[in-house]
Design a protein around this motif. Structure first.
Motif, short mmCIF file in Angstrom:
data_model
loop_
_atom_site.label_atom_id
_atom_site.label_comp_id
_atom_site.label_asym_id
_atom_site.label_seq_id
_atom_site.Cartn_x
_atom_site.Cartn_y
_atom_site.Cartn_z
N ALA A 170 45.22 25.99 -127.98
CA ALA A 170 43.80 26.39 -128.02
C ALA A 170 42.91 25.17 -128.21
O ALA A 170 41.83 25.08 -127.62
N GLY A 171 43.37 24.22 -129.01
CA GLY A 171 42.61 22.99 -129.22
C GLY A 171 42.48 22.21 -127.92
O GLY A 171 41.40 21.67 -127.60
N MET A 172 43.56 22.13 -127.15
CA MET A 172 43.51 21.45 -125.85
C MET A 172 42.56 22.19 -124.90
O MET A 172 41.77 21.56 -124.20
N LYS A 173 42.65 23.50 -124.91
CA LYS A 173 41.77 24.30 -124.04
C LYS A 173 40.32 24.08 -124.46
O LYS A 173 39.43 24.01 -123.62
N GLY A 174 40.11 23.96 -125.77
CA GLY A 174 38.77 23.68 -126.29
C GLY A 174 38.23 22.34 -125.82
O GLY A 174 37.02 22.11 -125.80
N GLU A 175 39.12 21.42 -125.47
CA GLU A 175 38.72 20.10 -124.94
C GLU A 175 38.54 20.18 -123.42
O GLU A 175 38.48 19.15 -122.75
N ARG A 176 38.47 21.39 -122.90
CA ARG A 176 38.26 21.64 -121.47
C ARG A 176 39.40 21.09 -120.60
O ARG A 176 39.18 20.61 -119.49
N VAL A 177 40.61 21.19 -121.13
CA VAL A 177 41.79 20.79 -120.35
C VAL A 177 42.25 22.04 -119.60
O VAL A 177 42.28 23.13 -120.16
N VAL A 192 44.73 24.76 -117.70
CA VAL A 192 46.04 25.33 -118.04
C VAL A 192 47.14 24.49 -117.41
O VAL A 192 48.15 24.19 -118.05
N ALA A 193 46.95 24.08 -116.15
CA ALA A 193 47.97 23.28 -115.46
C ALA A 193 48.22 21.96 -116.18
O ALA A 193 49.37 21.52 -116.34
N GLU A 194 47.14 21.32 -116.64
CA GLU A 194 47.31 20.03 -117.33
C GLU A 194 47.96 20.22 -118.71
O GLU A 194 48.80 19.43 -119.12
N ILE A 195 47.55 21.27 -119.41
CA ILE A 195 48.19 21.57 -120.71
C ILE A 195 49.68 21.79 -120.49
O ILE A 195 50.52 21.24 -121.22
N ALA A 196 50.02 22.57 -119.46
CA ALA A 196 51.43 22.84 -119.16
C ALA A 196 52.18 21.54 -118.90
O ALA A 196 53.28 21.33 -119.43
N GLN A 197 51.58 20.66 -118.13
CA GLN A 197 52.23 19.38 -117.81
C GLN A 197 52.41 18.54 -119.07
O GLN A 197 53.48 18.01 -119.33
N ARG A 198 51.36 18.43 -119.87
CA ARG A 198 51.42 17.61 -121.09
C ARG A 198 52.45 18.13 -122.10
O ARG A 198 53.07 17.34 -122.80
N LEU A 199 52.60 19.45 -122.18
CA LEU A 199 53.47 20.05 -123.20
C LEU A 199 54.82 20.49 -122.64
O LEU A 199 55.61 21.12 -123.34
N GLU A 200 55.05 20.14 -121.35
CA GLU A 200 56.32 20.50 -120.70
C GLU A 200 56.57 22.01 -120.77
O GLU A 200 57.64 22.47 -121.11
N LEU A 201 55.52 22.77 -120.46
CA LEU A 201 55.59 24.23 -120.43
C LEU A 201 55.22 24.69 -119.03
O LEU A 201 54.64 23.94 -118.25
N ALA A 232 52.86 27.20 -116.66
CA ALA A 232 51.49 27.70 -116.78
C ALA A 232 51.51 29.08 -117.45
O ALA A 232 50.64 29.39 -118.27
N ALA A 233 52.52 29.88 -117.14
CA ALA A 233 52.63 31.22 -117.74
C ALA A 233 52.81 31.13 -119.26
O ALA A 233 52.23 31.91 -120.02
N GLU A 234 53.62 30.16 -119.70
CA GLU A 234 53.82 29.98 -121.14
C GLU A 234 52.52 29.55 -121.82
O GLU A 234 52.21 30.02 -122.93
N VAL A 235 51.76 28.68 -121.16
CA VAL A 235 50.48 28.24 -121.72
C VAL A 235 49.53 29.43 -121.82
O VAL A 235 48.89 29.65 -122.85
N ARG A 236 49.45 30.23 -120.72
CA ARG A 236 48.56 31.41 -120.75
C ARG A 236 48.98 32.38 -121.85
O ARG A 236 48.13 32.96 -122.53
N ALA A 237 50.28 32.55 -122.05
CA ALA A 237 50.76 33.46 -123.10
C ALA A 237 50.32 32.96 -124.48
O ALA A 237 49.95 33.75 -125.34
N LEU A 238 50.36 31.64 -124.66
CA LEU A 238 49.93 31.08 -125.95
C LEU A 238 48.42 31.19 -126.12
O LEU A 238 47.92 31.28 -127.25
N LEU A 239 47.68 31.18 -125.04
CA LEU A 239 46.22 31.27 -125.12
C LEU A 239 45.74 32.71 -125.28
O LEU A 239 44.60 32.94 -125.68
N LYS A 240 46.62 33.67 -124.97
CA LYS A 240 46.24 35.08 -125.04
C LYS A 240 45.96 35.43 -126.51
O LYS A 240 46.79 35.15 -127.38
#
Length: 129
Positions: free
Chosen positions: A79-86, A88-97, A99-107
């Motif tokens: 959520a902090g990364m998303k708050g920095e306007r990153v 979903v694809a970039e968050i997934a790449q940075r955290l080795e997740l 995109a679906a896993e990132v969206r699940a965490l943001l839900k």
């Protein structure tokens, strides 16, 4: 003479019968004691396993709570990364997740989901006991 011999034979026979009975009774006593030892050991084994199952349930419940806290930290970071306007694809790449896993965490978690997981943890502890 024959009466004495008959009497001596009878006495000897009685003595042999007594020895055999005494040996049999001593053997029976040993078998009873061994049986008692067996059942005591069996009870101890059952108690040990019952105690272990209770401890396993307590450890599992604690681990589930700690894992839930760690997941909450993951959610906070994403959520902090998303708050920095990153994205979903970039968050997934940075955290080795994915995109679906990132969206699940943001839900956003629903109130019933957290209550359900707490109840499941509590009921699984109760079920084992």
């Amino acid at each position: 003479m024959m009466a004495q011999r008959k009497s001596a034979t009878k006495t000897e026979a009685r003595e042999r019968a007594r020895r055999a009975a005494a040996e049999s009774m001593a053997r029976e006593q040993r078998l009873l004691e061994l049986g008692e030892e067996f059942f005591v050991a069996q009870g101890e084994a059952e108690q040990i396993m019952e105690t272990a199952e209770q401890r396993i349930a307590e450890i599992r419940a604690k681990a589930e709570q700690e894992a839930a806290r760690a997941t909450e930290n993951q959610v906070r970071v994403v959520a902090g990364m998303k708050g920095e306007r990153v994205t979903v694809a970039e968050i997934a790449q940075r955290l080795e997740l994915s995109a679906a896993e990132v969206r699940a965490l943001l839900k956003p978690p629903t109130a019933t989901t957290s209550v359900d997981s707490e109840q499941q943890g509590a009921s699984s502890v109760e079920d084992v006991k």
